[in-house]
Design an enzyme around this catalytic site. Structure first.
Site, mmCIF file in Angstrom:
data_model
loop_
_atom_site.group_PDB
_atom_site.id
_atom_site.type_symbol
_atom_site.label_atom_id
_atom_site.label_comp_id
_atom_site.label_asym_id
_atom_site.label_seq_id
_atom_site.Cartn_x
_atom_site.Cartn_y
_atom_site.Cartn_z
ATOM 1 N N GLU A 135 0.825 -1.222 0.000
ATOM 2 C CA GLU A 135 0.000 0.000 0.000
ATOM 3 C C GLU A 135 0.854 1.265 0.000
ATOM 4 O O GLU A 135 0.512 2.268 0.623
ATOM 5 C CB GLU A 135 -0.974 -0.001 1.179
ATOM 6 C CG GLU A 135 -1.962 -1.142 1.172
ATOM 7 C CD GLU A 135 -2.660 -1.313 -0.168
ATOM 8 O OE1 GLU A 135 -2.865 -0.302 -0.878
ATOM 9 O OE2 GLU A 135 -3.008 -2.456 -0.521
ATOM 10 N N GLY A 136 1.945 1.223 -0.733
ATOM 11 C CA GLY A 136 2.874 2.339 -0.796
ATOM 12 C C GLY A 136 3.932 2.171 0.267
ATOM 13 O O GLY A 136 3.636 2.197 1.466
#
Length: 596
Positions: free
Chosen positions: A438-439
């Site tokens: 998620e980044g």
């Protein structure tokens, strides 16, 4: 079975005694939210987490998800636990009643989701991804798409996924090459996606893939990406499930952790092309997907807290039973290791981080609820700015900390922690993905500095700092040794954060190396300070309860002790980060590449 007990009293303390529940009760649409309802939800969620989901965690790690000719089988017990979760209506808590949701605040949903993630994070990734997909479709999809998919996804009968990256792309989504060809009222999707959590499984009747792809005339880069709904099984006009779409799971990854969660390589359009439906307008797919990604980033931060809590509980229980070494009093003889100060230091560190982060994430989710529900636009905007500012902090600081705390849990176990049979190593291995997906946390730190601080020349940060300074001024008039200590260290921390923010705005706006070098240190500094602020609020609440003779005195005294430990042992480190923030760029790129 390695037991897990949901921290219901700690969660109730944050919601009630820190005033979050009162803020929620005042919001439109929350008229039925009250202490009795929340208590009932927490109690029942705790039973499901501890009695049904947690027993699947250890076996899920050992057995793992299995792939065979495009089909994925989840570990034993996963499907039964998911069925109990759906039948209990747990998936529908925060979603709109228009499609069968309960319409309760995200704050309450987050409080119970902590329990799912602690009980079995690999299992809980399925509903986590689904909730983000629901959010994205609710916000951006047409009525036709919402009417077709949302009710089943909100109930949990169907699950959703996020198909972003590809083998050549990684975190750089400008390199996405999947194609979408128009074909009547739909599109034909062709391409391959990697790292798709629960991209294939048998726990739900259908899987609704949200897929980024390019239209034939799309511009290059991220501006040319569109978003499509691509179901595993096509859905008829009456909502019935039809033929299998032209997509398949090519393989699942062999990973360090989260073994029970299938991380899939998905192929779309091996034949005529997978049928997909455009979400919103063309070429705005990445913008729409950020609705899902921001939801997921907060949820992944919550996973960090959840694993810290789970590792703490296990290390604490082990330390009470494991006897080794002499105690501080030689007359005691061999003692349980929980009597050794260094073991206590580790357990208190884990406990303090868990309590600070629980308060911070629930406070942030209350801001999220205010941003969606408050009657006055100014309040909605203010709360929205605060959520935006804190999202990378929650994702980055919580998950970096989780890796440290689960490692600390292994350390408490000593050699037994390095042996898989105790289960301590699983939490450490599971936690290691959190700073990556998620980044990556480097991306979160860059987002905090570049988008959330420098883009508005520090206005959002200054707004937060002004509120903290006002809070510190209120502390000046309060009695109590612990409150005095918290005031001292919060003031030092917020001064360091303010100096760091000012330095960034004045010196790093045009210096990309300085920005990039400072960002990770600043994210940690922000986390430590924000954690200190909520611990100070917890200290005030606990002190008031003790003065008034209300509730469990031992519980509230322990809150004071934990808050003081956080201040003296963790928050006290915050000013030391100012040096790396302001000076670290001088040498980070100084050595030539071929000399590294």
């Amino acid at each position: 079975m390695i037991p897990y007990s949901a921290p219901i009293n700690d969660t109730r303390f944050v919601l009630r005694d820190l005033g979050l529940l009162g803020q929620l009760e005042a919001l439109p649409g929350c008229e039925e939210v009250n202490a009795e309802l929340v208590d009932a939800i927490l109690e029942e969620a705790g039973k499901l987490a501890g009695d049904v989901i947690a027993p699947t965690n250890y076996n899920g790690d050992k057995q793992g998800a299995r792939w065979n000719d495009g089909k994925v089988t989840v570990p034993d017990g996963f499907k039964d636990a998911y069925r109990a979760y759906v039948e209990g209506g747990w998936n529908s808590i925060p979603f709109t009643p228009d499609f069968g949701g309960q319409g309760l605040p995200w704050t309450i949903a987050t409080a119970v989701q902590e329990m799912w993630q602690s009980a079995n994070m690999a299992w809980a990734l399925c509903p986590l991804l689904n909730q983000g997909a629901v959010e994205a479709l609710t916000a951006h999809a047409s009525d036709a798409i919402r009417n077709t998919y949302l009710a089943k996804m909100i109930s949990g009968e169907w699950s959703g996924t996020m198909n972003l990256t590809e083998p050549q792309a990684g975190s750089d989504l400008s390199l996405v090459r999947s194609k979408a060809e128009p074909d009547g009222d739909h599109y034909r999707i062709k391409g391959q996606k990697i790292f798709i959590t629960y991209g294939e499984h048998e726990m739900t009747d259908n899987i609704v893939h949200l897929v980024l792809a390019r239209l034939p005339d799309a511009p290059e880069g991220t501006r040319g990406i569109s978003l499509f709904v691509v179901p595993k099984y096509l859905v008829g006009d009456d909502g019935s499930i039809g033929d299998h779409n032209d997509l398949r799971c090519v393989s699942i990854e062999h990973k360090l952790g989260i073994m029970g969660s299938p991380t899939c390589v998905m192929s779309f359009g091996d034949k005529e092309g997978a049928i997909g439906y455009l979400v919103g307008e063309p070429n705005r797919g990445l913008e729409y997907m950020f609705t899902m990604m921001n939801n997921a980033r907060l949820a992944v931060g919550l996973q960090g807290l959840s694993l810290t809590e789970r590792a703490y509980q296990q290390a604490r229980d082990f330390a009470k039973e494991r006897k080794q070494g002499k105690g501080l009093d030689p007359a005691e003889g061999t003692v349980a290791i929980i009597k050794h100060p260094d073991v206590r230091r580790m357990l208190m560190t884990m406990r303090a981080y868990a309590e600070a982060q629980r308060a911070l994430v629930l406070e942030t989710m209350t801001m999220l609820d205010i941003s969606h529900r408050h009657e006055e636009e100014n309040y909605r905007k203010w709360a929205g700015r605060r959520v935006d500012l804190l999202t990378p902090v929650i994702k980055g600081w919580f998950t970096d900390t989780a890796v440290e705390m689960t490692s600390m849990g292994v350390q408490v176990h000593g050699g037994m922690g390095f042996i898989e049979e105790t289960g301590a190593a699983q939490h450490y291995r599971d936690a290691r993905i959190l700073p990556i997906y998620e980044g990556t946390n480097g991306i979160q730190a860059a987002d905090l500095v570049g988008r959330k601080i420098l883009r508005d020349k520090g206005a959002a940060l200054d707004e937060y700092l002004d509120e903290v300074h006002a809070f510190i001024n209120r502390l000046n008039g309060m009695d109590g040794e612990t409150i005095s200590i918290l005031r001292k260290y919060v003031a030092q921390g917020v001064d360091a954060l303010e100096q760091a923010g000012d330095w960034l705005v004045e010196n790093a706006s045009s210096d990309r190396v300085a920005q990039a070098t400072a960002s990770t240190y600043l994210l940690k500094l922000f986390g430590l300070v924000a954690g200190g602020v909520v611990m100070a609020r917890a200290c005030i609440a606990a002190e008031n309860k003790l003065v008034n003779g209300e509730g469990d005195a031992d519980f509230y005294r322990n809150k004071l002790i934990t808050a003081r430990f956080y201040a003296e042992n963790l928050l006290s480190q915050a000013p030391s980060l100012l040096g790396p923030i302001t000076q670290g760029h001088n040498t980070v790129m100084a050595i030539a590449e071929d000399q590294l």
